[in-house]
Design a protein around this motif. Structure first.
Motif, PDB file in Angstrom:
ATOM      1  N   GLY A  38       0.821  -1.212   0.000  1.00 43.05           N
ATOM      2  CA  GLY A  38       0.000   0.000   0.000  1.00 43.05           C
ATOM      3  C   GLY A  38       0.849   1.253   0.000  1.00 43.05           C
ATOM      4  N   ILE A  43      -1.575   3.793  -1.738  1.00 39.21           N
ATOM      5  CA  ILE A  43      -2.954   3.403  -1.431  1.00 39.21           C
ATOM      6  C   ILE A  43      -3.272   3.797   0.011  1.00 39.21           C
ATOM      7  CG2 ILE A  43      -4.569   1.468  -1.218  1.00 39.21           C
ATOM      8  CD1 ILE A  43      -2.798  -0.017  -3.306  1.00 39.21           C
ATOM      9  N   PRO A 111      -8.269  -1.421  -5.658  1.00 37.67           N
ATOM     10  CA  PRO A 111      -7.879  -0.590  -4.509  1.00 37.67           C
ATOM     11  C   PRO A 111      -8.721   0.675  -4.401  1.00 37.67           C
ATOM     12  CG  PRO A 111      -6.231  -0.436  -6.241  1.00 37.67           C
ATOM     13  CD  PRO A 111      -7.196  -1.517  -6.655  1.00 37.67           C
ATOM     14  N   ASP A 112      -9.303   1.112  -5.508  1.00 38.15           N
ATOM     15  CA  ASP A 112     -10.136   2.322  -5.480  1.00 38.15           C
ATOM     16  C   ASP A 112     -11.459   2.074  -4.778  1.00 38.15           C
ATOM     17  OD1 ASP A 112      -8.177   3.702  -6.926  1.00 38.15           O
ATOM     18  OD2 ASP A 112      -9.047   3.071  -8.838  1.00 38.15           O
ATOM     19  N   PRO A 115      -9.810  -0.509  -0.557  1.00 36.10           N
ATOM     20  CA  PRO A 115      -8.360  -0.651  -0.395  1.00 36.10           C
ATOM     21  C   PRO A 115      -7.957  -1.755   0.577  1.00 36.10           C
ATOM     22  CG  PRO A 115      -9.127   1.434   0.565  1.00 36.10           C
ATOM     23  CD  PRO A 115     -10.272   0.844  -0.202  1.00 36.10           C
TER      24      PRO A 115
END
Length: 196
Positions: A38, A43, A111-112, A115
């Motif tokens: 991440g 992220i 991830p959008d 996440p």
């Protein structure tokens, strides 16, 4: 390095009590790999929620919490809801832990849109079958395994999945067994790394 909240501390206590040493280290590594991934990809994620979900994601594989009907990730997800509510989380936050744990065995999540689920999917697929090896440098691997060794994780995890597959033939674990999870575990570069 780890979130310092009452829920995080409680999750570690639960994990330490019910997992074997190999599964405990796997869950801790899953958190750390996901957090590393991440950070590398920018992220943004809820650290406490991800930590608790990562630590509890395999509770459904343990003898104490194995469901004779539900796939392990669904049983573990329901336990995470109970855990979250018991630690004082709002029911919506507890439900997110259920979702993250359940989705880690499903098709890839963006991830959008989610996440935490994405991070757990990336981390556990790397941990178990070596997906996305380019994301984790040899130095990062060596350091991780020195701190949290595998302790025979691959063989133990395969035995858990084969047991799940036999008893729950429609589960994602059974699909993984049919899709040669044994061969993929054996080929995982983390399995080939020398023990620390």
């Amino acid at each position: 390095m780890f979130p310092e909240t009452p829920a995080a501390a409680a999750a570690l206590s639960v994990a330490t009590r019910f997992y074997s040493p190999a599964l405990l280290n796997h869950c801790v590594r899953s958190y750390l790999w996901g957090a590393m991934y991440g950070a590398a990809h920018g992220i943004a994620f809820d650290d406490e929620l991800y930590y608790v979900s990562a630590l509890l994601h395999d509770l459904g594989l343990t003898e104490a919490f194995d469901s004779h009907r539900l796939p392990f990730e669904e049983a573990g997800g329901q336990l995470a809801w109970v855990f979250g509510v018991a630690t004082g989380w709002p029911v919506e936050r507890a439900a997110r832990a259920t979702e993250i744990i359940t989705l880690h065995m499903r098709a890839d999540v963006s991830p959008d849109s989610d996440p935490e689920s994405h991070l757990l999917q990336v981390a556990t697929s790397w941990e178990v079958v070596g997906r996305h090896p380019e994301e984790f440098s040899p130095d990062a691997r060596a350091e991780m395994l020195a701190r949290y060794p595998r302790l025979g994780f691959g063989a133990e995890f395969l035995a858990c999945f084969e047991d799940q597959a036999e008893r729950k033939p429609d589960s994602a674990a059974a699909a993984s067994v049919r899709n040669d999870v044994a061969g993929r575990i054996a080929a995982n570069p983390l399995e080939a790394s020398p023990p620390a």
